[in-house]
Write a protein that holds these residues in place. Structure first.
Motif, mmCIF file in Angstrom:
data_model
loop_
_atom_site.group_PDB
_atom_site.id
_atom_site.type_symbol
_atom_site.label_atom_id
_atom_site.label_comp_id
_atom_site.label_asym_id
_atom_site.label_seq_id
_atom_site.Cartn_x
_atom_site.Cartn_y
_atom_site.Cartn_z
ATOM 1 N N ILE A 253 10.857 -13.838 -1.157
ATOM 2 C CA ILE A 253 11.477 -15.021 -1.582
ATOM 3 C C ILE A 253 11.239 -15.204 -3.212
ATOM 4 C CG2 ILE A 253 10.716 -17.574 -1.856
ATOM 5 C CD1 ILE A 253 9.971 -17.105 1.364
ATOM 6 N N LYS A 254 10.145 -14.386 -3.633
ATOM 7 C CA LYS A 254 9.891 -14.364 -5.155
ATOM 8 C C LYS A 254 11.101 -13.911 -5.954
ATOM 9 C CE LYS A 254 6.901 -12.933 -8.831
ATOM 10 N NZ LYS A 254 7.863 -12.065 -9.425
ATOM 11 N N ASN A 255 11.588 -12.530 -5.405
ATOM 12 C CA ASN A 255 12.408 -11.775 -5.908
ATOM 13 C C ASN A 255 13.854 -12.050 -5.812
ATOM 14 O OD1 ASN A 255 10.448 -10.274 -7.353
ATOM 15 N ND2 ASN A 255 9.987 -9.114 -5.739
ATOM 16 N N THR A 256 14.159 -13.199 -4.884
ATOM 17 C CA THR A 256 15.553 -13.530 -4.593
ATOM 18 C C THR A 256 15.660 -15.075 -5.289
ATOM 19 O OG1 THR A 256 15.392 -12.129 -2.895
ATOM 20 C CG2 THR A 256 17.392 -13.540 -2.628
ATOM 21 N N PRO A 257 16.199 -15.250 -6.302
ATOM 22 C CA PRO A 257 16.191 -16.586 -6.892
ATOM 23 C C PRO A 257 16.971 -17.505 -5.999
ATOM 24 C CG PRO A 257 16.786 -14.892 -8.540
ATOM 25 C CD PRO A 257 16.706 -14.309 -7.292
ATOM 26 N N SER A 258 17.803 -17.144 -5.205
ATOM 27 C CA SER A 258 18.743 -17.987 -4.457
ATOM 28 C C SER A 258 18.056 -18.537 -3.133
ATOM 29 C CB SER A 258 20.132 -17.672 -4.191
ATOM 30 O OG SER A 258 19.819 -16.447 -3.371
ATOM 31 N N LEU A 259 16.827 -17.787 -2.828
ATOM 32 C CA LEU A 259 16.285 -17.808 -1.367
ATOM 33 C C LEU A 259 15.183 -18.880 -1.539
ATOM 34 C CD1 LEU A 259 16.228 -16.641 1.449
ATOM 35 C CD2 LEU A 259 14.533 -14.882 0.526
ATOM 36 N N SER A 260 15.349 -19.494 -0.608
ATOM 37 C CA SER A 260 14.311 -20.805 -0.239
ATOM 38 C C SER A 260 13.984 -20.743 1.036
ATOM 39 C CB SER A 260 14.839 -22.111 -0.677
ATOM 40 O OG SER A 260 15.743 -22.606 0.262
ATOM 41 N N PHE A 261 12.832 -21.375 1.741
ATOM 42 C CA PHE A 261 12.352 -21.289 2.904
ATOM 43 C C PHE A 261 13.581 -22.101 3.909
ATOM 44 C CE2 PHE A 261 10.634 -23.632 6.790
ATOM 45 C CZ PHE A 261 10.283 -22.541 7.285
ATOM 46 N N GLU A 262 14.459 -23.038 3.306
ATOM 47 C CA GLU A 262 15.657 -23.419 3.891
ATOM 48 C C GLU A 262 16.533 -22.559 4.399
ATOM 49 O OE1 GLU A 262 14.215 -25.118 1.136
ATOM 50 O OE2 GLU A 262 12.990 -26.386 2.631
ATOM 51 N N ASN A 263 16.784 -21.335 3.671
ATOM 52 C CA ASN A 263 17.878 -20.560 4.122
ATOM 53 C C ASN A 263 17.360 -19.115 4.570
ATOM 54 O OD1 ASN A 263 17.081 -19.389 1.416
ATOM 55 N ND2 ASN A 263 19.222 -19.932 0.543
ATOM 56 N N THR A 264 15.865 -19.148 4.710
ATOM 57 C CA THR A 264 15.385 -17.743 5.367
ATOM 58 C C THR A 264 15.755 -17.397 6.459
ATOM 59 O OG1 THR A 264 13.467 -18.811 6.375
ATOM 60 C CG2 THR A 264 13.373 -17.799 4.196
ATOM 61 N N HIS A 265 16.554 -18.334 7.194
ATOM 62 C CA HIS A 265 17.128 -17.999 8.770
ATOM 63 C C HIS A 265 18.615 -17.150 8.615
ATOM 64 C CE1 HIS A 265 19.626 -21.255 7.304
ATOM 65 N NE2 HIS A 265 20.647 -20.911 8.172
ATOM 66 N N LYS A 266 18.878 -16.966 7.132
ATOM 67 C CA LYS A 266 19.990 -16.164 7.121
ATOM 68 C C LYS A 266 19.640 -14.663 6.751
ATOM 69 C CE LYS A 266 22.668 -20.173 5.327
ATOM 70 N NZ LYS A 266 23.291 -20.812 3.808
ATOM 71 N N ILE A 267 18.422 -14.440 6.507
ATOM 72 C CA ILE A 267 17.986 -12.905 5.908
ATOM 73 C C ILE A 267 17.155 -12.431 7.111
ATOM 74 C CG2 ILE A 267 16.217 -11.820 4.178
ATOM 75 C CD1 ILE A 267 18.688 -13.460 2.859
ATOM 76 N N LEU A 268 17.896 -11.501 7.489
ATOM 77 C CA LEU A 268 17.230 -10.176 8.569
ATOM 78 C C LEU A 268 16.100 -9.527 7.877
ATOM 79 C CD1 LEU A 268 20.537 -8.797 10.278
ATOM 80 C CD2 LEU A 268 19.036 -10.802 10.942
ATOM 81 N N LEU A 269 15.070 -9.222 8.676
ATOM 82 C CA LEU A 269 14.082 -8.372 8.350
ATOM 83 C C LEU A 269 14.478 -6.864 7.681
ATOM 84 C CD1 LEU A 269 11.280 -9.372 10.876
ATOM 85 C CD2 LEU A 269 11.554 -10.363 8.785
ATOM 86 N N THR A 270 15.701 -6.520 8.004
ATOM 87 C CA THR A 270 15.955 -5.347 7.548
ATOM 88 C C THR A 270 16.191 -5.260 6.012
ATOM 89 O OG1 THR A 270 18.328 -5.749 8.059
ATOM 90 C CG2 THR A 270 16.954 -4.405 9.650
ATOM 91 N N GLU A 271 16.393 -6.533 5.622
ATOM 92 C CA GLU A 271 16.620 -6.814 4.006
ATOM 93 C C GLU A 271 15.361 -7.301 3.392
ATOM 94 O OE1 GLU A 271 20.088 -9.478 3.547
ATOM 95 O OE2 GLU A 271 20.292 -9.888 5.632
ATOM 96 N N VAL A 272 14.382 -7.288 3.939
ATOM 97 C CA VAL A 272 12.939 -7.179 3.292
ATOM 98 C C VAL A 272 12.259 -5.877 3.250
ATOM 99 C CG1 VAL A 272 10.810 -8.622 3.471
ATOM 100 C CG2 VAL A 272 12.976 -9.649 4.567
ATOM 101 N N PRO A 273 11.931 -5.576 1.928
ATOM 102 C CA PRO A 273 11.239 -4.320 1.630
ATOM 103 C C PRO A 273 10.089 -4.397 2.101
ATOM 104 C CG PRO A 273 12.475 -4.991 -0.396
ATOM 105 C CD PRO A 273 12.496 -5.971 0.696
ATOM 106 N N LEU A 274 9.284 -3.194 2.675
ATOM 107 C CA LEU A 274 7.953 -3.380 3.052
ATOM 108 C C LEU A 274 7.210 -2.736 2.071
ATOM 109 C CD1 LEU A 274 8.506 -2.155 6.991
ATOM 110 C CD2 LEU A 274 8.315 -4.627 6.120
ATOM 111 N N HIS A 275 6.391 -3.445 1.693
ATOM 112 C CA HIS A 275 5.294 -2.810 0.680
ATOM 113 C C HIS A 275 3.944 -1.877 1.066
ATOM 114 C CE1 HIS A 275 7.581 -6.072 -1.336
ATOM 115 N NE2 HIS A 275 7.528 -5.359 -2.512
ATOM 116 N N ILE A 276 3.731 -2.086 2.320
ATOM 117 C CA ILE A 276 2.414 -1.215 3.084
ATOM 118 C C ILE A 276 3.026 -0.575 4.035
ATOM 119 C CG2 ILE A 276 0.526 -1.769 4.228
ATOM 120 C CD1 ILE A 276 0.005 -4.259 2.513
ATOM 121 N N THR A 277 2.504 0.756 4.195
ATOM 122 C CA THR A 277 2.792 1.500 5.280
ATOM 123 C C THR A 277 1.648 1.683 6.135
ATOM 124 O OG1 THR A 277 4.510 2.714 3.677
ATOM 125 C CG2 THR A 277 3.720 3.828 5.945
#
Length: 140
Positions: free
Chosen positions: A59-83
């Protein structure tokens, strides 16, 4: 002591698919009060762990992303920071313990890398505390 002794089977574990949306992840994590959830693909294989931090960073690193449109983003598009590394069900217990030092839970897979459950660090600590209590009870 074997890994299956500590296993929480997959039927009792809250999981997400990489094809779930950010909204679904946020809602499931909020409902269950979890800060991290295993990701399991369509073949039943463990592919990673999504965390609250991963979602917040997206959310922080995607300026156009807000909670209201998180239904459009698949988890495949979210970088994982911890393994969160998995352990095989047949592994030695010391392998599990080494991973549990830095992971709240350790995903457990079979020989085909299929997810079969998790071992929670809290279950390991509780077991060790019980052992200490029994030992102190015998000595005291």
């Amino acid at each position: 002591m074997l890994i299956p002794f500590f296993l929480t089977p997959k039927q009792e574990v809250v999981v997400l698919s990489p094809q779930n949306t950010m909204r679904q992840a946020l809602e499931k994590m909020e409902y269950h009060r979890y800060s991290a959830v295993p990701l399991i693909d369509e073949r039943g294989k463990y592919v990673g762990t999504i965390t609250e931090g991963d979602l917040l960073w997206k959310i922080k690193n995607t300026p156009s992303l807000s909670f209201e449109n998180t239904h459009k983003i698949l988890l495949t598009e979210v970088p994982l920071h911890i393994t969160n590394k998995p352990v095989k069900i047949t592994a030695r217990i010391d392998s599990l313990l080494r991973l549990a030092i830095s992971q709240n839970f350790v995903p457990v897979v079979d020989d085909n890398e299929v997810f079969i459950g998790i071992v929670k660090r809290s279950d390991i600590i509780e077991y060790c505390a019980d052992l200490l209590e029994k030992k102190e009870g015998k000595v005291g």
